[in-house]
Write a protein that holds these residues in place. Sequence first.
Motif, mmCIF file in Angstrom:
data_model
loop_
_atom_site.group_PDB
_atom_site.id
_atom_site.type_symbol
_atom_site.label_atom_id
_atom_site.label_comp_id
_atom_site.label_asym_id
_atom_site.label_seq_id
_atom_site.Cartn_x
_atom_site.Cartn_y
_atom_site.Cartn_z
ATOM 1 N N ILE A 112 -7.115 -42.446 -13.387
ATOM 2 C CA ILE A 112 -7.586 -43.078 -12.153
ATOM 3 C C ILE A 112 -8.634 -42.188 -11.506
ATOM 4 C CG2 ILE A 112 -5.444 -44.349 -11.770
ATOM 5 C CD1 ILE A 112 -4.654 -42.272 -9.659
ATOM 6 N N GLN A 113 -9.493 -42.813 -10.733
ATOM 7 C CA GLN A 113 -10.528 -42.082 -10.006
ATOM 8 C C GLN A 113 -10.087 -41.994 -8.545
ATOM 9 O OE1 GLN A 113 -12.962 -40.665 -11.822
ATOM 10 N NE2 GLN A 113 -11.937 -41.661 -13.539
ATOM 11 N N ALA A 114 -9.478 -40.901 -8.207
ATOM 12 C CA ALA A 114 -9.008 -40.696 -6.833
ATOM 13 C C ALA A 114 -9.799 -39.558 -6.215
ATOM 14 C CB ALA A 114 -7.515 -40.370 -6.842
ATOM 15 N N LYS A 115 -10.116 -39.702 -4.956
ATOM 16 C CA LYS A 115 -10.851 -38.648 -4.256
ATOM 17 C C LYS A 115 -9.859 -37.630 -3.709
ATOM 18 C CE LYS A 115 -14.745 -41.526 -3.236
ATOM 19 N NZ LYS A 115 -16.058 -41.043 -3.398
ATOM 20 N N ILE A 116 -9.366 -36.819 -4.627
ATOM 21 C CA ILE A 116 -8.388 -35.777 -4.292
ATOM 22 C C ILE A 116 -9.065 -34.440 -4.508
ATOM 23 C CG2 ILE A 116 -6.162 -34.748 -4.907
ATOM 24 C CD1 ILE A 116 -5.753 -37.546 -3.880
ATOM 25 N N TYR A 117 -8.990 -33.568 -3.523
ATOM 26 C CA TYR A 117 -9.521 -32.221 -3.663
ATOM 27 C C TYR A 117 -8.350 -31.258 -3.788
ATOM 28 C CZ TYR A 117 -11.786 -27.798 -2.675
ATOM 29 O OH TYR A 117 -12.224 -26.492 -2.747
ATOM 30 N N ILE A 118 -8.345 -30.523 -4.881
ATOM 31 C CA ILE A 118 -7.312 -29.507 -5.107
ATOM 32 C C ILE A 118 -8.043 -28.171 -5.188
ATOM 33 C CG2 ILE A 118 -5.481 -28.697 -6.633
ATOM 34 C CD1 ILE A 118 -5.025 -31.614 -7.436
ATOM 35 N N PRO A 119 -7.977 -27.365 -4.128
ATOM 36 C CA PRO A 119 -8.739 -26.114 -4.082
ATOM 37 C C PRO A 119 -8.462 -25.215 -5.288
ATOM 38 C CG PRO A 119 -7.772 -26.596 -1.948
ATOM 39 C CD PRO A 119 -7.191 -27.584 -2.920
ATOM 40 N N GLY A 120 -9.554 -24.817 -5.951
ATOM 41 C CA GLY A 120 -9.452 -23.911 -7.091
ATOM 42 C C GLY A 120 -9.252 -24.598 -8.428
ATOM 43 N N ALA A 121 -8.912 -25.885 -8.416
ATOM 44 C CA ALA A 121 -8.644 -26.600 -9.668
ATOM 45 C C ALA A 121 -9.949 -27.005 -10.347
ATOM 46 C CB ALA A 121 -7.792 -27.835 -9.402
ATOM 47 N N LEU A 122 -10.017 -26.734 -11.638
ATOM 48 C CA LEU A 122 -11.142 -27.168 -12.454
ATOM 49 C C LEU A 122 -10.643 -28.209 -13.441
ATOM 50 C CD1 LEU A 122 -12.714 -23.681 -13.244
ATOM 51 C CD2 LEU A 122 -13.428 -25.312 -11.489
#
Length: 190
Positions: A112-122
């Motif tokens: 899915i294309q979700a606008k989730i920001y997970i700091p530091g995650a690549l």
Amino acid sequence: MKKTLNILVTVILIGTVSFSFISKTAVAFKPGNPDGHEQIADNLFIADAFFVKYNLTLGPRTSPHIRDWSTIDRTSKIGVVDDVRWEFDNAEKAAEYHAKNLKVNSESGLEIQAKIYIPGALNLHIYRESKSITDLNKEMGIDTKEFYFLFTIDKVVAKVFVSVNGDVSVNDASVFAIEAAKTIKKALGK
């Protein structure tokens, strides 16, 4: 009688899915596992205290790479969280393993294309359950959704699986992935 039968089928299904997941991961984590580590440091996993407010209980350890949290309260919004880690020698090996194993680690889920920001995650990929699981849940009248958050941070690959009930959104479920990333960064001194 029909309700009892539905409950029995649900229990069998959950047990089968859990056993299947444990069986797949148990085989993968014998000596020679993908990252070469027989132990993963506890500080790479989300701290136990984080799960208290969600009324989740830590299950028995089936692998050094996974910590499984769940509740028997079927009215709970969060039913299961599997916190999984693989630690490689370097970021390149982690990214390579991650890219090659997205289908397996998403359990054949639908991206899915979700606008989730997970700091530091690549290399963040977010999946829902597979269509067959969605169809089966619908047929059985079960209002359950599954989210898989897969990402890397430096030499660590993380999989955070969250099973939710009712109207819980991907944003709601992402708190576990965000906490996982925070924990990994702290453990790696990032």
